[in-house]
Motif scaffolding. Structure first.
Motif, short mmCIF file in Angstrom:
data_model
loop_
_atom_site.label_atom_id
_atom_site.label_comp_id
_atom_site.label_asym_id
_atom_site.label_seq_id
_atom_site.Cartn_x
_atom_site.Cartn_y
_atom_site.Cartn_z
N ILE A 158 -78.15 78.69 40.55
CA ILE A 158 -76.92 78.62 39.74
C ILE A 158 -77.29 78.43 38.27
O ILE A 158 -76.74 79.07 37.38
CB ILE A 158 -75.99 77.49 40.23
N THR A 159 -78.26 77.55 38.01
CA THR A 159 -78.71 77.31 36.64
C THR A 159 -79.29 78.57 36.01
O THR A 159 -78.97 78.92 34.86
CB THR A 159 -79.76 76.18 36.61
N ILE A 160 -80.13 79.29 36.75
CA ILE A 160 -80.71 80.54 36.25
C ILE A 160 -79.62 81.55 35.95
O ILE A 160 -79.61 82.18 34.89
CB ILE A 160 -81.73 81.12 37.26
N ALA A 161 -78.69 81.69 36.88
CA ALA A 161 -77.60 82.67 36.69
C ALA A 161 -76.79 82.34 35.44
O ALA A 161 -76.45 83.24 34.66
CB ALA A 161 -76.70 82.69 37.92
N ARG A 162 -76.50 81.07 35.23
CA ARG A 162 -75.72 80.67 34.04
C ARG A 162 -76.55 80.90 32.76
O ARG A 162 -76.01 81.36 31.76
CB ARG A 162 -75.32 79.21 34.13
N GLN A 163 -77.84 80.57 32.80
CA GLN A 163 -78.71 80.76 31.64
C GLN A 163 -78.82 82.23 31.24
O GLN A 163 -78.90 82.55 30.07
CB GLN A 163 -80.11 80.20 31.91
N LEU A 164 -78.82 83.11 32.24
CA LEU A 164 -78.94 84.54 31.97
C LEU A 164 -77.59 85.18 31.63
O LEU A 164 -77.53 86.38 31.36
CB LEU A 164 -79.59 85.26 33.15
N PHE A 166 -74.74 85.57 33.50
CA PHE A 166 -73.95 86.27 34.50
C PHE A 166 -72.58 85.61 34.62
O PHE A 166 -72.45 84.40 34.57
CB PHE A 166 -74.66 86.26 35.86
N ARG A 167 -71.56 86.44 34.79
CA ARG A 167 -70.19 85.94 34.90
C ARG A 167 -69.95 85.27 36.25
O ARG A 167 -69.25 84.28 36.34
CB ARG A 167 -69.20 87.09 34.69
N THR A 168 -70.54 85.83 37.31
CA THR A 168 -70.37 85.26 38.64
C THR A 168 -71.72 85.12 39.33
O THR A 168 -72.67 85.85 39.00
CB THR A 168 -69.46 86.13 39.54
N ILE A 169 -71.78 84.24 40.29
CA ILE A 169 -73.02 84.04 41.04
C ILE A 169 -73.32 85.26 41.93
O ILE A 169 -74.47 85.70 41.98
CB ILE A 169 -72.98 82.72 41.85
N PRO A 170 -72.34 85.83 42.64
CA PRO A 170 -72.65 87.04 43.41
C PRO A 170 -73.20 88.18 42.54
O PRO A 170 -74.09 88.91 42.95
CB PRO A 170 -71.31 87.42 44.05
N GLN A 171 -72.68 88.31 41.32
CA GLN A 171 -73.19 89.32 40.39
C GLN A 171 -74.66 89.03 40.09
O GLN A 171 -75.49 89.94 40.07
CB GLN A 171 -72.36 89.28 39.10
#
Length: 188
Positions: A158-164, A166-171
């Motif tokens: 989740i942290t990586i996805a937010r740092q990069l 991404f609008r959603t975790i599935p994305q």
């Protein structure tokens, strides 16, 4: 150790903090009193907001009521009841929701509405993701340290996805599934 809602409220107040706690029907006396209060009493404060985001039209109305003395004696720090009603359209379908809260402060409805919306932002961005996307409420891996280890990995992702960005975790899952070098670059 399992804490009851009353014990949790007491610990929060003893720690010098305040609370807004959502009521559910598993607190039948308090829930019924909040319903009755909302129907019969005049609110101390009211606020209404309108929002049109992500093809959703939402009206939120918040009402604050003074907590009756007999209930204040049973709940540490209790000062008010709050009712938030949400109605509008989601994907062209009408909806209506009503939620009750107890609060250790007697704040203006506008301020409480903002605080409650802020909490839902946390709920939707973290807890919902953990429950729905990662199925943490029904983990396939049980026993030992497996649930905790998977929870740590989920938090990391989740942290990586937010740092990069991404609008959603599935994305993020779809985009990063074959990009392990990007994921591992966070380790160095």
């Amino acid at each position: 150790m399992l804490y009851t809602a009353k014990k949790t409220a007491s610990l929060i107040i003893d720690g010098g903090n305040d609370y807004i706690i959502g009521l559910k029907q598993n607190q039948p006396t308090l829930y019924k009193m909040a319903q009755t209060q909302a129907q019969k009493e005049t609110p101390l404060s009211c606020a209404t907001t309108f929002e049109n985001v992500h093809s959703r039209l939402v009206q939120r109305e918040c009402k604050v009521f003074a907590a009756p003395e007999q209930i204040q004696k049973k709940w540490s720090g209790l000062k008010s009841f709050v009712v938030v009603e949400r109605q509008g359209e989601r994907d062209g379908q009408p909806f209506y929701e009503r939620q009750f809260y107890i609060c250790s402060q007697c704040l203006a409805a506008q301020e409480l509405l903002a605080d409650i919306q802020g909490h839902w932002g946390i709920e939707n961005r973290l807890h919902w993701v953990r429950d729905v996307t990662f199925s943490e409420d029904f983990p396939p891996r049980r026993g030992g340290n497996a649930p905790v280890n998977w929870s740590i990995l989920h938090n990391f992702f989740i942290t990586i996805a937010r740092q990069l960005g991404f609008r959603t975790i599935p994305q993020a899952q779809r985009a990063l599934s074959n990009q392990l070098h990007k994921v591992f670059s966070f380790f160095v």
